[in-house]
Design a protein around this motif. Structure first.
Motif, PDB file in Angstrom:
ATOM      1  N   VAL A 241       0.839  -1.199   0.000  1.00  0.00           N
ATOM      2  CA  VAL A 241       0.000   0.000   0.000  1.00  0.00           C
ATOM      3  C   VAL A 241       0.876   1.251   0.000  1.00  0.00           C
ATOM      4  O   VAL A 241       0.557   2.249  -0.668  1.00  0.00           O
ATOM      5  CB  VAL A 241      -0.958  -0.003   1.208  1.00  0.00           C
ATOM      6  N   ALA A 242       1.983   1.223   0.739  1.00  0.00           N
ATOM      7  CA  ALA A 242       2.886   2.373   0.759  1.00  0.00           C
ATOM      8  C   ALA A 242       3.424   2.669  -0.641  1.00  0.00           C
ATOM      9  O   ALA A 242       3.518   3.834  -1.056  1.00  0.00           O
ATOM     10  CB  ALA A 242       4.044   2.118   1.738  1.00  0.00           C
ATOM     11  N   LEU A 243       3.767   1.633  -1.380  1.00  0.00           N
ATOM     12  CA  LEU A 243       4.292   1.826  -2.726  1.00  0.00           C
ATOM     13  C   LEU A 243       3.237   2.381  -3.674  1.00  0.00           C
ATOM     14  O   LEU A 243       3.489   3.321  -4.427  1.00  0.00           O
ATOM     15  CB  LEU A 243       4.842   0.500  -3.262  1.00  0.00           C
ATOM     16  N   LEU A 244       2.042   1.800  -3.620  1.00  0.00           N
ATOM     17  CA  LEU A 244       1.009   2.293  -4.544  1.00  0.00           C
ATOM     18  C   LEU A 244       0.546   3.696  -4.171  1.00  0.00           C
ATOM     19  O   LEU A 244       0.236   4.522  -5.039  1.00  0.00           O
ATOM     20  CB  LEU A 244      -0.157   1.304  -4.632  1.00  0.00           C
ATOM     21  N   PHE A 245       0.541   3.994  -2.860  1.00  0.00           N
ATOM     22  CA  PHE A 245       0.125   5.325  -2.435  1.00  0.00           C
ATOM     23  C   PHE A 245       1.138   6.372  -2.902  1.00  0.00           C
ATOM     24  O   PHE A 245       0.777   7.490  -3.279  1.00  0.00           O
ATOM     25  CB  PHE A 245      -0.025   5.360  -0.917  1.00  0.00           C
ATOM     26  N   ALA A 246       2.425   6.008  -2.890  1.00  0.00           N
ATOM     27  CA  ALA A 246       3.449   6.928  -3.373  1.00  0.00           C
ATOM     28  C   ALA A 246       3.243   7.262  -4.839  1.00  0.00           C
ATOM     29  O   ALA A 246       3.467   8.395  -5.278  1.00  0.00           O
ATOM     30  CB  ALA A 246       4.840   6.331  -3.147  1.00  0.00           C
ATOM     31  N   ARG A 247       2.801   6.301  -5.615  1.00  0.00           N
ATOM     32  CA  ARG A 247       2.511   6.553  -7.029  1.00  0.00           C
ATOM     33  C   ARG A 247       1.340   7.527  -7.167  1.00  0.00           C
ATOM     34  O   ARG A 247       1.350   8.393  -8.032  1.00  0.00           O
ATOM     35  CB  ARG A 247       2.213   5.243  -7.745  1.00  0.00           C
ATOM     36  N   VAL A 248       0.359   7.368  -6.329  1.00  0.00           N
ATOM     37  CA  VAL A 248      -0.799   8.258  -6.385  1.00  0.00           C
ATOM     38  C   VAL A 248      -0.397   9.693  -6.046  1.00  0.00           C
ATOM     39  O   VAL A 248      -0.933  10.656  -6.600  1.00  0.00           O
ATOM     40  CB  VAL A 248      -1.904   7.755  -5.431  1.00  0.00           C
ATOM     41  N   LEU A 249       0.572   9.837  -5.150  1.00  0.00           N
ATOM     42  CA  LEU A 249       1.008  11.174  -4.752  1.00  0.00           C
ATOM     43  C   LEU A 249       1.543  11.982  -5.924  1.00  0.00           C
ATOM     44  O   LEU A 249       1.455  13.208  -5.926  1.00  0.00           O
ATOM     45  CB  LEU A 249       2.073  11.076  -3.660  1.00  0.00           C
ATOM     46  N   ARG A 250       2.105  11.321  -6.926  1.00  0.00           N
ATOM     47  CA  ARG A 250       2.608  12.046  -8.097  1.00  0.00           C
ATOM     48  C   ARG A 250       1.491  12.826  -8.778  1.00  0.00           C
ATOM     49  O   ARG A 250       1.696  13.944  -9.253  1.00  0.00           O
ATOM     50  CB  ARG A 250       3.210  11.077  -9.097  1.00  0.00           C
ATOM     51  N   THR A 251       0.344  12.195  -8.850  1.00  0.00           N
ATOM     52  CA  THR A 251      -0.814  12.875  -9.435  1.00  0.00           C
ATOM     53  C   THR A 251      -1.381  13.897  -8.455  1.00  0.00           C
ATOM     54  O   THR A 251      -1.717  15.029  -8.825  1.00  0.00           O
ATOM     55  CB  THR A 251      -1.902  11.857  -9.809  1.00  0.00           C
ATOM     56  N   PHE A 252      -1.466  13.515  -7.206  1.00  0.00           N
ATOM     57  CA  PHE A 252      -2.086  14.342  -6.171  1.00  0.00           C
ATOM     58  C   PHE A 252      -1.432  15.715  -6.044  1.00  0.00           C
ATOM     59  O   PHE A 252      -2.127  16.736  -5.941  1.00  0.00           O
ATOM     60  CB  PHE A 252      -2.015  13.591  -4.836  1.00  0.00           C
ATOM     61  N   VAL A 253      -0.111  15.778  -6.052  1.00  0.00           N
ATOM     62  CA  VAL A 253       0.560  17.055  -5.802  1.00  0.00           C
ATOM     63  C   VAL A 253       0.316  18.072  -6.918  1.00  0.00           C
ATOM     64  O   VAL A 253       0.490  19.278  -6.707  1.00  0.00           O
ATOM     65  CB  VAL A 253       2.074  16.857  -5.576  1.00  0.00           C
ATOM     66  N   ASP A 254      -0.093  17.594  -8.094  1.00  0.00           N
ATOM     67  CA  ASP A 254      -0.366  18.498  -9.214  1.00  0.00           C
ATOM     68  C   ASP A 254      -1.844  18.559  -9.576  1.00  0.00           C
ATOM     69  O   ASP A 254      -2.204  19.147 -10.598  1.00  0.00           O
ATOM     70  CB  ASP A 254       0.435  18.059 -10.447  1.00  0.00           C
ATOM     71  N   ASP A 255      -2.693  17.968  -8.759  1.00  0.00           N
ATOM     72  CA  ASP A 255      -4.131  17.949  -9.028  1.00  0.00           C
ATOM     73  C   ASP A 255      -4.763  19.205  -8.437  1.00  0.00           C
ATOM     74  O   ASP A 255      -4.911  19.332  -7.225  1.00  0.00           O
ATOM     75  CB  ASP A 255      -4.753  16.689  -8.416  1.00  0.00           C
ATOM     76  N   GLU A 256      -5.152  20.132  -9.302  1.00  0.00           N
ATOM     77  CA  GLU A 256      -5.708  21.404  -8.857  1.00  0.00           C
ATOM     78  C   GLU A 256      -7.225  21.360  -8.677  1.00  0.00           C
ATOM     79  O   GLU A 256      -7.826  22.321  -8.198  1.00  0.00           O
ATOM     80  CB  GLU A 256      -5.354  22.516  -9.855  1.00  0.00           C
ATOM     81  N   ASP A 257      -7.839  20.259  -9.065  1.00  0.00           N
ATOM     82  CA  ASP A 257      -9.287  20.122  -8.935  1.00  0.00           C
ATOM     83  C   ASP A 257      -9.663  19.947  -7.470  1.00  0.00           C
ATOM     84  O   ASP A 257      -9.112  19.081  -6.774  1.00  0.00           O
ATOM     85  CB  ASP A 257      -9.771  18.923  -9.752  1.00  0.00           C
ATOM     86  N   GLU A 258     -10.599  20.754  -6.995  1.00  0.00           N
ATOM     87  CA  GLU A 258     -11.018  20.656  -5.592  1.00  0.00           C
ATOM     88  C   GLU A 258     -11.565  19.277  -5.266  1.00  0.00           C
ATOM     89  O   GLU A 258     -11.434  18.787  -4.141  1.00  0.00           O
ATOM     90  CB  GLU A 258     -12.067  21.723  -5.293  1.00  0.00           C
TER      91      GLU A 258
END
Length: 259
Positions: free
Chosen positions: A167-184
């Protein structure tokens, strides 16, 4: 049929009686100051004197609260863990395990949202410094054990540790999108998390017990049913091929961020 979670208003009062909140402690000021500095510069460049000045504490207090910078990250993660664990998830009890985990991880992302700049900066530092990346991974696994437990998924023993690492590994991948996701509404982040959980089912069985449910219909949690399904589906189709290609070329160090 929509789940119970789809009918519940997700907007909860977060700080009732906020005007009566006590002032932040020295420890809390240090954590906030560190995150602010981390959003401005690299982890390795933050100095103790600079941190003490930003937090408005003496060096003595800083030394008493935190001997090094890594424990400040650990303390921040503990705050995030607490926010997620305090959530009332009783209406998710009858949902499939994968949906419960989706919901918990989305709550974690919402709690992290105010500090995207700091997270982005720490991700860069982890890519440059393998030792830091490994230390952060240890924090990640510990936090994800609590997230699995919050989703009512066994996280004990060697099997649970493997599950938490996955889960830690897959969550880290999600963070790549999250930090640049400007949609509320975090539509792109939700799409990324859904894909990550789908990939996780193929990873050495670390979520094998999550596979015992009907053929994939997408996570049905309240986060997916907020009137944004059309945007989600469009984004999912547009990003799938791009993300697959990009993910294959990422270094492992990019996958050991603790949040």
């Amino acid at each position: 049929m929509a789940s119970k979670s789809a009918r519940r208003n997700r907007e909860r009062p977060r700080h009732e009686g906020e005007s009566h909140n006590p002032p932040p402690t020295d420890r809390e000021r240090i954590i906030e100051a560190f995150l602010a500095l981390l959003g401005e510069q690299a982890f390795e460049d933050i100095g103790y004197l600079e941190l003490a000045v930003r937090a408005e504490v003496s060096l003595v207090i800083l030394r008493e609260e935190f001997g090094t910078k890594l424990p400040i990250i650990a303390a921040y993660l503990k705050q995030i863990d607490r926010k997620v664990l305090e959530s009332d998830e009783s209406d998710m009890a009858e949902e499939p395990p994968r949906e419960r985990l989706f919901d918990v991880l989305m709550r974690r992302l919402e709690a992290l949202a105010p500090h995207k700049d700091a997270i982005r900066s720490l991700m860069r530092s982890a890519r440059r410094h393998p030792g830091l990346a490994l230390a952060l991974n240890g924090l990640a696994v510990r936090s994800q054990q609590w997230m699995l437990t919050a989703a009512n998924i066994d996280a004990a023993g060697p099997r649970g540790m493997l599950r938490a690492q996955g889960v830690a590994l897959l969550f880290a991948r999600v963070l790549r999108t999250f930090v640049d996701d400007e949609d509320e509404g975090l539509a792109r982040t939700m799409a990324s998390l859904d894909r990550a959980l789908a990939r996780g089912q193929r990873w050495s069985g670390f979520l094998d017990d999550l596979c015992r449910f009907a053929p994939h219909r997408g996570c049905g949690s309240r986060f997916r049913r907020r009137g944004r399904d059309d945007d989600y589906d469009l984004d999912r189709g547009r990003d799938r091929n791009r993300d697959r290609s990009r993910d294959r070329n990422r270094d492992l160090d990019d996958d050991v961020i603790p949040f």
